[in-house]
Enzyme design. Structure first.
Site, PDB file in Angstrom:
ATOM      1  CG  HIS A 118     -19.383 -73.402  11.829  1.00  0.00           C
ATOM      2  ND1 HIS A 118     -19.573 -73.723  10.499  1.00  0.00           N
ATOM      3  CD2 HIS A 118     -18.482 -74.300  12.309  1.00  0.00           C
ATOM      4  CE1 HIS A 118     -18.816 -74.766  10.197  1.00  0.00           C
ATOM      5  NE2 HIS A 118     -18.139 -75.140  11.274  1.00  0.00           N
ATOM      6  CD  GLU A 119     -16.950 -74.249  15.721  1.00  0.00           C
ATOM      7  OE1 GLU A 119     -17.132 -75.481  15.665  1.00  0.00           O
ATOM      8  OE2 GLU A 119     -16.144 -73.650  14.972  1.00  0.00           O
ATOM      9  CG  HIS A 138     -19.967 -78.692  13.951  1.00  0.00           C
ATOM     10  ND1 HIS A 138     -19.966 -79.479  12.828  1.00  0.00           N
ATOM     11  CD2 HIS A 138     -19.036 -77.719  13.732  1.00  0.00           C
ATOM     12  CE1 HIS A 138     -19.059 -78.998  11.968  1.00  0.00           C
ATOM     13  NE2 HIS A 138     -18.493 -77.930  12.488  1.00  0.00           N
ATOM     14  CD  GLU A 164     -16.523 -78.804   9.651  1.00  0.00           C
ATOM     15  OE1 GLU A 164     -17.287 -77.809   9.611  1.00  0.00           O
ATOM     16  OE2 GLU A 164     -15.912 -79.138  10.684  1.00  0.00           O
ATOM     17  CE1 TYR A 185     -15.542 -75.886   8.081  1.00  0.00           C
ATOM     18  CE2 TYR A 185     -13.867 -76.931   6.720  1.00  0.00           C
ATOM     19  CZ  TYR A 185     -14.371 -76.622   7.966  1.00  0.00           C
ATOM     20  OH  TYR A 185     -13.725 -77.041   9.093  1.00  0.00           O
TER      21      TYR A 185
HETATM   22 ZN   LIG Z   1     -17.076 -76.857  11.497  1.00  0.00          ZN
END
Ligand SMILES: [Zn+2]
Length: 546
Positions: free
Chosen positions: A332-333, A336, A355, A407
Protein backbone atom coordinates in the site's frame (compact mmCIF):
# COMPACT_ATOMS: atom_id res chain seq x y z
CA UNK A 1 -31.94 35.77 29.73
CA UNK A 2 -28.72 34.11 30.70
CA UNK A 3 -30.46 30.76 31.23
CA UNK A 4 -32.15 31.04 27.88
CA UNK A 5 -28.90 31.91 26.18
CA UNK A 6 -27.16 28.87 27.72
CA UNK A 7 -30.05 26.66 26.71
CA UNK A 8 -29.92 28.00 23.16
CA UNK A 9 -26.18 27.45 23.03
CA UNK A 10 -26.46 23.86 24.25
CA UNK A 11 -29.22 23.24 21.74
CA UNK A 12 -27.10 24.68 18.94
CA UNK A 13 -24.13 22.58 19.95
CA UNK A 14 -26.29 19.46 20.00
CA UNK A 15 -27.69 20.35 16.61
CA UNK A 16 -24.19 20.83 15.25
CA UNK A 17 -23.05 17.51 16.74
CA UNK A 18 -26.05 15.61 15.40
CA UNK A 19 -25.54 16.96 11.90
CA UNK A 20 -21.82 16.11 12.22
CA UNK A 21 -21.04 19.62 11.12
CA UNK A 22 -17.76 21.13 12.00
CA UNK A 23 -17.44 24.87 12.30
CA UNK A 24 -14.29 25.74 10.38
CA UNK A 25 -11.98 28.20 12.02
CA UNK A 26 -9.81 31.07 10.85
CA UNK A 27 -6.81 28.73 11.37
CA UNK A 28 -8.40 26.18 9.00
CA UNK A 29 -8.78 28.82 6.27
CA UNK A 30 -5.21 30.07 6.67
CA UNK A 31 -3.99 26.48 6.49
CA UNK A 32 -6.25 25.20 3.71
CA UNK A 33 -6.67 28.00 1.19
CA UNK A 34 -4.35 29.56 -1.35
CA UNK A 35 -4.20 32.90 0.44
CA UNK A 36 -3.07 36.13 -1.18
CA UNK A 37 0.18 35.82 0.79
CA UNK A 38 0.82 32.39 -0.79
CA UNK A 39 -0.45 32.83 -4.33
CA UNK A 40 2.08 35.42 -5.51
CA UNK A 41 5.20 33.25 -5.18
CA UNK A 42 6.16 29.92 -6.68
CA UNK A 43 8.12 27.56 -4.48
CA UNK A 44 11.35 26.32 -6.09
CA UNK A 45 13.63 24.88 -3.45
CA UNK A 46 13.91 24.19 0.28
CA UNK A 47 16.98 23.50 2.34
CA UNK A 48 15.81 22.12 5.66
CA UNK A 49 18.71 22.07 8.09
CA UNK A 50 17.66 20.73 11.46
CA UNK A 51 19.26 19.42 14.63
CA UNK A 52 17.13 16.76 16.32
CA UNK A 53 17.81 16.32 20.03
CA UNK A 54 16.25 13.14 21.41
CA UNK A 55 17.53 13.92 24.93
CA UNK A 56 14.98 16.71 25.38
CA UNK A 57 12.67 16.13 22.35
CA UNK A 58 13.52 19.48 20.79
CA UNK A 59 14.50 20.73 17.36
CA UNK A 60 16.33 23.75 16.17
CA UNK A 61 17.38 24.72 12.73
CA UNK A 62 16.61 26.72 9.65
CA UNK A 63 14.83 26.50 6.34
CA UNK A 64 16.06 28.32 3.27
CA UNK A 65 13.16 28.93 0.88
CA UNK A 66 13.90 29.80 -2.71
CA UNK A 67 10.97 31.09 -4.75
CA UNK A 68 10.06 32.86 -7.96
CA UNK A 69 7.96 35.99 -7.85
CA UNK A 70 4.82 35.51 -9.95
CA UNK A 71 3.15 38.78 -9.01
CA UNK A 72 4.92 41.38 -6.91
CA UNK A 73 3.68 41.52 -3.32
CA UNK A 74 5.45 42.39 -0.07
CA UNK A 75 3.91 39.98 2.46
CA UNK A 76 4.73 36.27 2.44
CA UNK A 77 3.00 33.51 4.43
CA UNK A 78 5.01 30.71 6.03
CA UNK A 79 3.38 28.13 8.28
CA UNK A 80 4.71 26.69 11.52
CA UNK A 81 2.37 25.16 14.06
CA UNK A 82 2.22 25.83 17.76
CA UNK A 83 4.18 25.24 19.94
CA UNK A 84 7.05 25.63 17.44
CA UNK A 85 8.48 29.08 17.05
CA UNK A 86 10.22 31.16 14.38
CA UNK A 87 13.06 33.16 15.93
CA UNK A 88 14.40 35.07 12.94
CA UNK A 89 13.77 35.64 9.23
CA UNK A 90 16.30 37.17 6.88
CA UNK A 91 16.45 38.07 3.19
CA UNK A 92 19.85 38.86 1.68
CA UNK A 93 21.22 39.08 5.23
CA UNK A 94 18.66 41.65 6.36
CA UNK A 95 16.50 40.77 9.37
CA UNK A 96 12.79 41.05 8.63
CA UNK A 97 9.78 41.68 10.84
CA UNK A 98 6.91 39.22 10.93
CA UNK A 99 3.54 38.74 12.59
CA UNK A 100 2.18 35.46 13.95
CA UNK A 101 -1.47 34.57 13.40
CA UNK A 102 -1.99 31.16 15.01
CA UNK A 103 -0.07 28.65 12.91
CA UNK A 104 0.75 31.13 10.12
CA UNK A 105 3.49 33.73 9.99
CA UNK A 106 3.24 36.80 7.78
CA UNK A 107 6.64 38.13 6.83
CA UNK A 108 7.06 41.74 5.71
CA UNK A 109 9.57 41.85 2.88
CA UNK A 110 11.68 44.98 2.61
CA UNK A 111 13.35 44.24 -0.70
CA UNK A 112 11.09 45.13 -3.63
CA UNK A 113 9.74 41.88 -5.09
CA UNK A 114 9.81 41.92 -8.88
CA UNK A 115 7.95 39.58 -11.24
CA UNK A 116 9.99 36.61 -12.58
CA UNK A 117 12.87 37.26 -10.17
CA UNK A 118 14.16 34.48 -7.96
CA UNK A 119 14.50 35.31 -4.27
CA UNK A 120 15.25 33.46 -1.08
CA UNK A 121 14.52 33.67 2.63
CA UNK A 122 16.20 32.07 5.61
CA UNK A 123 13.88 31.14 8.47
CA UNK A 124 15.37 30.12 11.81
CA UNK A 125 13.15 28.12 14.15
CA UNK A 126 13.10 25.96 17.25
CA UNK A 127 10.85 24.28 19.77
CA UNK A 128 9.48 21.03 21.11
CA UNK A 129 7.23 19.70 18.34
CA UNK A 130 3.84 18.08 18.84
CA UNK A 131 4.21 14.44 19.86
CA UNK A 132 2.21 11.93 17.81
CA UNK A 133 -0.19 9.94 19.95
CA UNK A 134 -1.54 7.62 17.26
CA UNK A 135 1.00 7.94 14.43
CA UNK A 136 0.52 8.09 11.53
CA UNK A 137 -3.12 9.20 11.98
CA UNK A 138 -2.58 12.21 14.21
CA UNK A 139 1.03 12.88 13.22
CA UNK A 140 3.98 14.72 14.69
CA UNK A 141 7.13 13.26 16.22
CA UNK A 142 7.35 9.71 17.59
CA UNK A 143 10.09 9.53 20.22
CA UNK A 144 10.64 5.83 20.98
CA UNK A 145 13.55 3.60 22.00
CA UNK A 146 14.98 0.40 20.54
CA UNK A 147 15.75 -2.72 22.59
CA UNK A 148 19.15 -1.34 23.59
CA UNK A 149 17.53 1.85 24.87
CA UNK A 150 18.79 3.96 21.96
CA UNK A 151 16.45 6.62 20.53
CA UNK A 152 14.21 5.49 17.67
CA UNK A 153 12.57 8.62 16.30
CA UNK A 154 10.38 9.39 13.28
CA UNK A 155 8.01 12.00 11.85
CA UNK A 156 4.65 11.56 10.15
CA UNK A 157 2.34 14.43 9.25
CA UNK A 158 -0.15 13.70 6.47
CA UNK A 159 -3.20 15.92 6.87
CA UNK A 160 -1.78 17.67 9.89
CA UNK A 161 0.94 19.10 7.64
CA UNK A 162 4.70 19.42 7.63
CA UNK A 163 4.44 22.75 9.46
CA UNK A 164 4.00 20.67 12.61
CA UNK A 165 7.78 20.29 12.60
CA UNK A 166 9.36 22.65 10.07
CA UNK A 167 8.44 26.04 8.58
CA UNK A 168 7.09 25.74 5.04
CA UNK A 169 4.37 26.73 2.59
CA UNK A 170 1.97 24.21 4.06
CA UNK A 171 -0.44 23.81 1.19
CA UNK A 172 -0.27 20.91 -1.23
CA UNK A 173 -0.77 22.87 -4.46
CA UNK A 174 2.84 24.05 -4.60
CA UNK A 175 5.89 21.78 -4.36
CA UNK A 176 9.57 22.68 -4.52
CA UNK A 177 11.36 21.36 -7.63
CA UNK A 178 14.07 19.88 -5.43
CA UNK A 179 15.05 19.82 -1.78
CA UNK A 180 18.06 19.40 0.47
CA UNK A 181 17.55 17.89 3.92
CA UNK A 182 20.40 18.12 6.45
CA UNK A 183 19.73 16.39 9.75
CA UNK A 184 22.08 16.45 12.72
CA UNK A 185 21.74 13.65 15.28
CA UNK A 186 23.87 12.29 18.16
CA UNK A 187 26.18 9.35 17.43
CA UNK A 188 25.73 6.43 16.84
CA UNK A 189 22.31 7.28 15.40
CA UNK A 190 21.67 7.64 11.68
CA UNK A 191 19.09 9.77 9.91
CA UNK A 192 17.27 8.40 6.89
CA UNK A 193 15.37 11.06 4.95
CA UNK A 194 14.29 11.38 1.30
CA UNK A 195 16.30 11.19 -1.89
CA UNK A 196 19.98 10.28 -1.89
CA UNK A 197 22.53 10.57 0.89
CA UNK A 198 25.23 12.94 -0.34
CA UNK A 199 27.45 13.11 2.73
CA UNK A 200 27.84 12.42 6.42
CA UNK A 201 29.72 15.07 8.38
CA UNK A 202 31.33 14.31 11.75
CA UNK A 203 30.83 17.28 14.10
CA UNK A 204 33.05 18.16 17.07
CA UNK A 205 30.18 17.84 19.56
CA UNK A 206 29.58 14.11 19.11
CA UNK A 207 26.90 14.52 16.46
CA UNK A 208 26.78 13.72 12.78
CA UNK A 209 24.99 15.55 9.98
CA UNK A 210 23.29 13.46 7.30
CA UNK A 211 22.88 15.42 4.10
CA UNK A 212 20.11 14.19 1.78
CA UNK A 213 19.14 15.55 -1.62
CA UNK A 214 15.81 15.08 -3.42
CA UNK A 215 16.06 15.78 -7.15
CA UNK A 216 12.33 15.75 -7.83
CA UNK A 217 9.31 17.75 -6.67
CA UNK A 218 8.20 16.51 -3.26
CA UNK A 219 4.99 17.13 -1.34
CA UNK A 220 5.54 18.51 2.11
CA UNK A 221 4.09 15.63 4.13
CA UNK A 222 6.40 13.32 2.17
CA UNK A 223 9.46 14.90 3.78
CA UNK A 224 10.57 12.89 6.80
CA UNK A 225 13.32 12.10 9.28
CA UNK A 226 13.83 8.58 10.60
CA UNK A 227 16.45 8.36 13.29
CA UNK A 228 17.76 5.15 14.79
CA UNK A 229 20.65 2.76 15.10
CA UNK A 230 19.91 1.29 11.67
CA UNK A 231 21.50 -1.53 9.73
CA UNK A 232 21.41 -0.92 5.98
CA UNK A 233 21.67 -3.08 2.87
CA UNK A 234 21.14 -2.42 -0.82
CA UNK A 235 19.92 -4.08 -3.99
CA UNK A 236 18.94 -3.02 -7.50
CA UNK A 237 15.96 -3.58 -9.74
CA UNK A 238 16.23 -3.85 -13.48
CA UNK A 239 13.16 -1.74 -14.11
CA UNK A 240 11.34 0.00 -16.96
CA UNK A 241 13.57 3.09 -16.74
CA UNK A 242 16.86 1.26 -16.15
CA UNK A 243 18.57 0.39 -12.90
CA UNK A 244 16.65 1.43 -9.81
CA UNK A 245 18.70 1.58 -6.61
CA UNK A 246 17.01 0.05 -3.59
CA UNK A 247 18.09 0.60 0.03
CA UNK A 248 16.70 -1.00 3.14
CA UNK A 249 17.02 0.10 6.75
CA UNK A 250 16.02 -1.90 9.81
CA UNK A 251 16.93 -2.00 13.48
CA UNK A 252 19.62 -4.59 14.21
CA UNK A 253 17.18 -6.48 16.45
CA UNK A 254 14.89 -7.06 13.44
CA UNK A 255 17.50 -7.62 10.76
CA UNK A 256 16.73 -11.27 10.00
CA UNK A 257 12.99 -10.70 9.78
CA UNK A 258 13.50 -7.56 7.70
CA UNK A 259 15.79 -9.30 5.21
CA UNK A 260 13.06 -11.85 4.56
CA UNK A 261 10.02 -9.56 4.59
CA UNK A 262 11.58 -6.79 2.49
CA UNK A 263 12.11 -9.30 -0.33
CA UNK A 264 8.56 -8.39 -1.29
CA UNK A 265 9.87 -5.06 -2.59
CA UNK A 266 11.07 -6.22 -6.00
CA UNK A 267 7.93 -8.19 -6.95
CA UNK A 268 5.89 -5.19 -5.76
CA UNK A 269 7.83 -2.76 -7.97
CA UNK A 270 7.52 -5.10 -10.97
CA UNK A 271 3.77 -5.36 -10.56
CA UNK A 272 3.28 -1.62 -10.14
CA UNK A 273 5.55 -0.74 -13.08
CA UNK A 274 3.37 -3.07 -15.17
CA UNK A 275 0.15 -1.35 -14.12
CA UNK A 276 1.23 2.26 -13.56
CA UNK A 277 4.44 2.76 -15.57
CA UNK A 278 7.99 3.40 -14.37
CA UNK A 279 8.62 4.06 -10.68
CA UNK A 280 8.42 7.88 -10.62
CA UNK A 281 11.63 8.66 -8.70
CA UNK A 282 14.55 6.68 -10.20
CA UNK A 283 16.87 9.67 -9.60
CA UNK A 284 16.05 9.58 -5.88
CA UNK A 285 16.10 5.76 -5.50
CA UNK A 286 13.63 3.65 -3.51
CA UNK A 287 14.10 3.09 0.19
CA UNK A 288 12.16 1.07 2.74
CA UNK A 289 12.78 2.21 6.30
CA UNK A 290 11.66 0.66 9.60
CA UNK A 291 9.85 3.11 11.91
CA UNK A 292 8.17 2.94 15.33
CA UNK A 293 4.62 3.37 13.85
CA UNK A 294 2.57 1.56 11.20
CA UNK A 295 3.90 3.23 8.05
CA UNK A 296 3.57 6.11 5.59
CA UNK A 297 4.12 6.88 1.91
CA UNK A 298 7.13 9.15 2.45
CA UNK A 299 8.45 9.87 -1.02
CA UNK A 300 11.40 7.64 -1.99
CA UNK A 301 11.72 6.55 1.65
CA UNK A 302 8.60 4.53 2.34
CA UNK A 303 8.33 3.87 6.07
CA UNK A 304 7.44 0.52 7.55
CA UNK A 305 6.13 -0.63 10.92
CA UNK A 306 3.87 -3.58 10.11
CA UNK A 307 5.63 -6.01 12.44
CA UNK A 308 7.24 -8.05 9.61
CA UNK A 309 3.98 -9.89 9.07
CA UNK A 310 1.79 -10.27 6.01
CA UNK A 311 -1.60 -8.58 5.95
CA UNK A 312 -2.45 -5.40 7.82
CA UNK A 313 -0.80 -6.02 11.21
CA UNK A 314 -1.39 -9.69 10.46
CA UNK A 315 -5.03 -9.28 9.37
CA UNK A 316 -6.65 -9.64 5.95
CA UNK A 317 -8.84 -6.57 5.36
CA UNK A 318 -10.70 -8.32 2.56
CA UNK A 319 -11.37 -11.51 4.59
CA UNK A 320 -10.80 -13.52 1.41
CA UNK A 321 -7.37 -14.90 2.24
CA UNK A 322 -5.66 -12.90 -0.53
CA UNK A 323 -4.73 -10.10 1.86
CA UNK A 324 -2.46 -12.49 3.77
CA UNK A 325 -0.36 -13.29 0.68
CA UNK A 326 1.54 -9.99 1.00
CA UNK A 327 2.60 -7.31 3.42
CA UNK A 328 -0.03 -4.55 3.43
CA UNK A 329 2.37 -1.74 4.31
CA UNK A 330 4.99 -2.63 1.68
CA UNK A 331 2.31 -2.84 -1.02
CA UNK A 332 0.00 0.00 0.00
CA UNK A 333 2.54 2.63 1.02
CA UNK A 334 4.67 1.92 -2.05
CA UNK A 335 1.59 2.14 -4.29
CA UNK A 336 1.43 5.74 -3.12
CA UNK A 337 4.68 6.49 -4.95
CA UNK A 338 2.45 6.69 -8.04
CA UNK A 339 -0.75 8.00 -6.45
CA UNK A 340 0.19 10.59 -3.79
CA UNK A 341 3.82 11.30 -4.60
CA UNK A 342 3.81 11.30 -8.41
CA UNK A 343 0.21 12.48 -8.82
CA UNK A 344 -0.62 14.63 -5.79
CA UNK A 345 -3.87 16.30 -4.76
CA UNK A 346 -3.87 20.10 -4.70
CA UNK A 347 -6.52 20.23 -1.98
CA UNK A 348 -6.97 17.67 0.75
CA UNK A 349 -10.69 17.46 -0.08
CA UNK A 350 -9.53 15.42 -3.11
CA UNK A 351 -7.59 12.89 -1.06
CA UNK A 352 -9.42 10.08 -2.88
CA UNK A 353 -6.86 10.58 -5.67
CA UNK A 354 -4.27 9.16 -3.26
CA UNK A 355 -6.27 6.56 -1.37
CA UNK A 356 -8.75 5.17 -3.89
CA UNK A 357 -6.09 4.39 -6.48
CA UNK A 358 -3.73 3.04 -3.84
CA UNK A 359 -6.47 0.86 -2.38
CA UNK A 360 -7.03 -0.38 -5.93
CA UNK A 361 -3.28 -1.00 -6.28
CA UNK A 362 -3.69 -3.77 -3.66
CA UNK A 363 -6.19 -5.44 -5.96
CA UNK A 364 -3.88 -4.96 -8.99
CA UNK A 365 -0.92 -6.42 -7.12
CA UNK A 366 -3.04 -9.45 -6.17
CA UNK A 367 -4.22 -9.77 -9.77
CA UNK A 368 -0.67 -9.59 -11.15
CA UNK A 369 0.50 -12.57 -9.10
CA UNK A 370 -2.67 -14.57 -8.39
CA UNK A 371 -4.95 -13.83 -11.34
CA UNK A 372 -7.88 -11.62 -12.18
CA UNK A 373 -10.44 -13.45 -10.06
CA UNK A 374 -8.20 -13.18 -6.99
CA UNK A 375 -7.86 -9.42 -7.52
CA UNK A 376 -11.63 -9.07 -7.86
CA UNK A 377 -12.21 -11.20 -4.76
CA UNK A 378 -9.94 -8.84 -2.83
CA UNK A 379 -11.55 -5.54 -3.82
CA UNK A 380 -15.07 -6.96 -3.50
CA UNK A 381 -14.15 -8.49 -0.12
CA UNK A 382 -13.26 -5.00 1.11
CA UNK A 383 -16.84 -3.79 0.48
CA UNK A 384 -17.91 -4.81 3.95
CA UNK A 385 -15.66 -2.03 5.29
CA UNK A 386 -17.58 0.68 3.41
CA UNK A 387 -19.67 2.91 5.67
CA UNK A 388 -21.47 5.24 3.25
CA UNK A 389 -21.51 7.77 6.09
CA UNK A 390 -20.56 10.91 4.18
CA UNK A 391 -19.22 11.80 0.73
CA UNK A 392 -15.67 10.81 -0.25
CA UNK A 393 -14.86 14.35 -1.38
CA UNK A 394 -14.27 16.62 1.61
CA UNK A 395 -14.48 20.38 2.10
CA UNK A 396 -12.32 22.60 -0.08
CA UNK A 397 -9.99 25.35 1.15
CA UNK A 398 -9.97 24.28 4.80
CA UNK A 399 -7.63 21.26 4.61
CA UNK A 400 -10.45 18.79 5.24
CA UNK A 401 -10.67 15.33 3.68
CA UNK A 402 -13.94 13.46 3.20
CA UNK A 403 -15.07 10.02 4.33
CA UNK A 404 -12.68 7.16 5.03
CA UNK A 405 -14.71 5.48 2.28
CA UNK A 406 -12.08 6.99 -0.04
CA UNK A 407 -10.24 3.68 0.53
CA UNK A 408 -12.61 0.74 0.00
CA UNK A 409 -15.49 2.51 -1.70
CA UNK A 410 -13.03 4.44 -3.86
CA UNK A 411 -11.32 1.18 -4.84
CA UNK A 412 -14.69 -0.33 -5.68
CA UNK A 413 -15.67 2.72 -7.72
CA UNK A 414 -12.51 2.25 -9.79
CA UNK A 415 -13.25 -1.46 -10.16
CA UNK A 416 -16.77 -0.53 -11.29
CA UNK A 417 -15.36 1.93 -13.84
CA UNK A 418 -13.07 -0.80 -15.11
CA UNK A 419 -16.15 -2.97 -15.75
CA UNK A 420 -17.81 -0.10 -17.63
CA UNK A 421 -14.72 0.37 -19.81
CA UNK A 422 -14.73 -3.41 -20.31
CA UNK A 423 -11.28 -3.52 -21.87
CA UNK A 424 -8.40 -4.41 -19.55
CA UNK A 425 -5.62 -3.18 -21.82
CA UNK A 426 -7.38 0.15 -22.21
CA UNK A 427 -7.80 0.32 -18.45
CA UNK A 428 -4.11 -0.33 -17.88
CA UNK A 429 -3.32 2.27 -20.55
CA UNK A 430 -5.39 4.81 -18.64
CA UNK A 431 -3.54 4.09 -15.38
CA UNK A 432 -0.15 4.31 -17.08
CA UNK A 433 -1.17 7.34 -19.16
CA UNK A 434 -2.37 9.16 -16.07
CA UNK A 435 1.02 8.73 -14.39
CA UNK A 436 2.69 10.11 -17.52
CA UNK A 437 0.28 12.98 -18.16
CA UNK A 438 0.30 14.19 -14.55
CA UNK A 439 3.95 13.24 -13.91
CA UNK A 440 5.23 15.05 -10.81
CA UNK A 441 2.17 17.31 -10.71
CA UNK A 442 -0.46 18.43 -8.24
CA UNK A 443 -3.99 17.97 -9.57
CA UNK A 444 -7.69 18.46 -8.89
CA UNK A 445 -10.37 15.78 -8.92
CA UNK A 446 -11.80 17.39 -12.08
CA UNK A 447 -8.55 16.82 -13.96
CA UNK A 448 -8.52 13.14 -12.98
CA UNK A 449 -12.23 12.62 -13.71
CA UNK A 450 -11.93 14.33 -17.11
CA UNK A 451 -8.81 12.37 -17.99
CA UNK A 452 -10.48 9.02 -17.32
CA UNK A 453 -13.66 9.98 -19.20
CA UNK A 454 -11.72 11.29 -22.19
CA UNK A 455 -9.41 8.31 -22.44
CA UNK A 456 -12.25 5.85 -21.93
CA UNK A 457 -14.37 7.67 -24.50
CA UNK A 458 -17.28 7.43 -22.04
CA UNK A 459 -18.72 10.32 -20.05
CA UNK A 460 -18.30 9.07 -16.49
CA UNK A 461 -19.22 12.33 -14.77
CA UNK A 462 -22.44 10.91 -13.26
CA UNK A 463 -20.57 7.86 -12.01
CA UNK A 464 -18.03 10.09 -10.23
CA UNK A 465 -20.84 12.27 -8.85
CA UNK A 466 -22.63 9.22 -7.51
CA UNK A 467 -19.68 7.59 -5.77
CA UNK A 468 -17.60 10.62 -4.78
CA UNK A 469 -20.22 13.27 -3.98
CA UNK A 470 -23.21 11.25 -2.79
CA UNK A 471 -23.52 8.49 -0.21
CA UNK A 472 -26.25 6.44 -1.93
CA UNK A 473 -25.51 3.14 -3.58
CA UNK A 474 -27.23 2.80 -6.98
CA UNK A 475 -30.08 0.29 -6.96
CA UNK A 476 -30.79 -1.53 -10.19
CA UNK A 477 -34.50 -2.32 -9.97
CA UNK A 478 -36.11 -4.81 -12.30
CA UNK A 479 -39.16 -6.99 -12.72
CA UNK A 480 -40.15 -9.60 -15.25
CA UNK A 481 -43.67 -9.90 -16.60
CA UNK A 482 -44.84 -11.79 -19.68
CA UNK A 483 -41.31 -12.43 -20.97
CA UNK A 484 -40.44 -8.78 -20.65
CA UNK A 485 -37.59 -7.65 -18.38
CA UNK A 486 -38.05 -4.06 -17.20
CA UNK A 487 -35.24 -2.24 -15.45
CA UNK A 488 -34.18 1.18 -14.20
CA UNK A 489 -31.83 2.96 -11.80
CA UNK A 490 -33.14 4.13 -8.46
CA UNK A 491 -31.42 5.84 -5.51
CA UNK A 492 -29.12 7.74 -7.86
CA UNK A 493 -28.02 11.26 -8.78
CA UNK A 494 -30.00 13.00 -11.48
CA UNK A 495 -29.15 11.75 -14.93
CA UNK A 496 -27.30 8.64 -13.68
CA UNK A 497 -26.94 6.30 -16.67
CA UNK A 498 -24.20 3.80 -15.83
CA UNK A 499 -24.23 0.77 -18.15
CA UNK A 500 -23.88 -2.65 -16.50
CA UNK A 501 -22.90 -6.14 -17.63
CA UNK A 502 -25.25 -9.07 -17.09
CA UNK A 503 -25.26 -12.70 -18.06
CA UNK A 504 -27.79 -13.27 -20.81
CA UNK A 505 -29.83 -16.49 -21.14
CA UNK A 506 -27.34 -17.95 -23.62
CA UNK A 507 -24.57 -17.49 -21.02
CA UNK A 508 -22.96 -14.54 -22.80
CA UNK A 509 -22.10 -11.31 -20.98
CA UNK A 510 -24.16 -8.46 -22.40
CA UNK A 511 -24.59 -4.78 -21.63
CA UNK A 512 -27.70 -3.09 -20.29
CA UNK A 513 -27.95 0.69 -20.36
CA UNK A 514 -30.41 1.60 -17.62
CA UNK A 515 -31.48 5.16 -16.87
CA UNK A 516 -33.84 6.39 -14.16
CA UNK A 517 -36.75 5.68 -16.57
CA UNK A 518 -38.09 2.16 -17.04
CA UNK A 519 -36.79 0.37 -20.12
CA UNK A 520 -37.38 -3.21 -21.19
CA UNK A 521 -36.01 -6.11 -23.22
CA UNK A 522 -37.52 -9.45 -24.23
CA UNK A 523 -36.49 -12.57 -22.28
CA UNK A 524 -37.46 -16.23 -22.50
CA UNK A 525 -37.51 -17.09 -18.81
CA UNK A 526 -38.26 -15.12 -15.66
CA UNK A 527 -35.06 -16.09 -13.88
CA UNK A 528 -33.17 -13.55 -11.73
CA UNK A 529 -31.00 -10.95 -13.44
CA UNK A 530 -27.37 -12.03 -13.06
CA UNK A 531 -25.30 -8.80 -12.89
CA UNK A 532 -21.47 -8.80 -12.99
CA UNK A 533 -20.30 -8.73 -9.36
CA UNK A 534 -17.58 -6.23 -10.27
CA UNK A 535 -20.17 -3.41 -10.18
CA UNK A 536 -20.61 -1.89 -6.74
CA UNK A 537 -24.42 -1.60 -6.84
CA UNK A 538 -27.49 -3.22 -5.34
CA UNK A 539 -29.80 -5.28 -7.51
CA UNK A 540 -33.43 -5.50 -6.46
CA UNK A 541 -36.15 -7.63 -8.04
CA UNK A 542 -39.59 -6.04 -7.74
CA UNK A 543 -42.91 -7.88 -7.88
CA UNK A 544 -44.05 -5.39 -10.51
CA UNK A 545 -43.35 -1.84 -11.69
CA UNK A 546 -44.00 0.63 -8.93
ZN1 LIG B 1 -2.80 5.21 1.93
Amino acid sequence: MKVLYTFALVFLLQLAASAQTYIFTHDDTLRGSITKERAWWDLQFYHLNVRVQPQDSTLNGSVTVRYKVLQPYQTLQIDLQRPMNISRVTQDGQTLSFRRDGNAFFIDLVKKQEAQKQESLVIEYNGRPHVAKRAPWDGGFSWKKDKDGLPFVATSCQGLGASVWWPCKDHMYDEPDSMRISVTVPKPLMDISNGRLRSITENLDGTRTFDWYVQNPINNYGVNVNIGNYVAWTDTLNGEKGTLDLSFYALAENLDKAKTQFQQTKPMLRAFEHWFGPYPFYEDSYKLVEVPYLGMEHQSSVTYGNGYKNGYLGRDLSATGWGLKWDFIIIHESGHEWYANNITYKDQADMWIHESFTNYSENLYTEYYYGKEAGSDYVIGCRKLIRNDKPIIGTYNVNRSGSGDMYYKGGNMLHTIRQIINNDEKWRGILRGMNKTFYHQTVTTQQIEDYISNEAGINLSKVFDQYLRDIRIPVLEYHIEKKKLSYRWNNVVEGFDMPIKYKAENGEWKTLKPTTQWKSIKVKKSSALDVDRGFYIEVKKLASAS
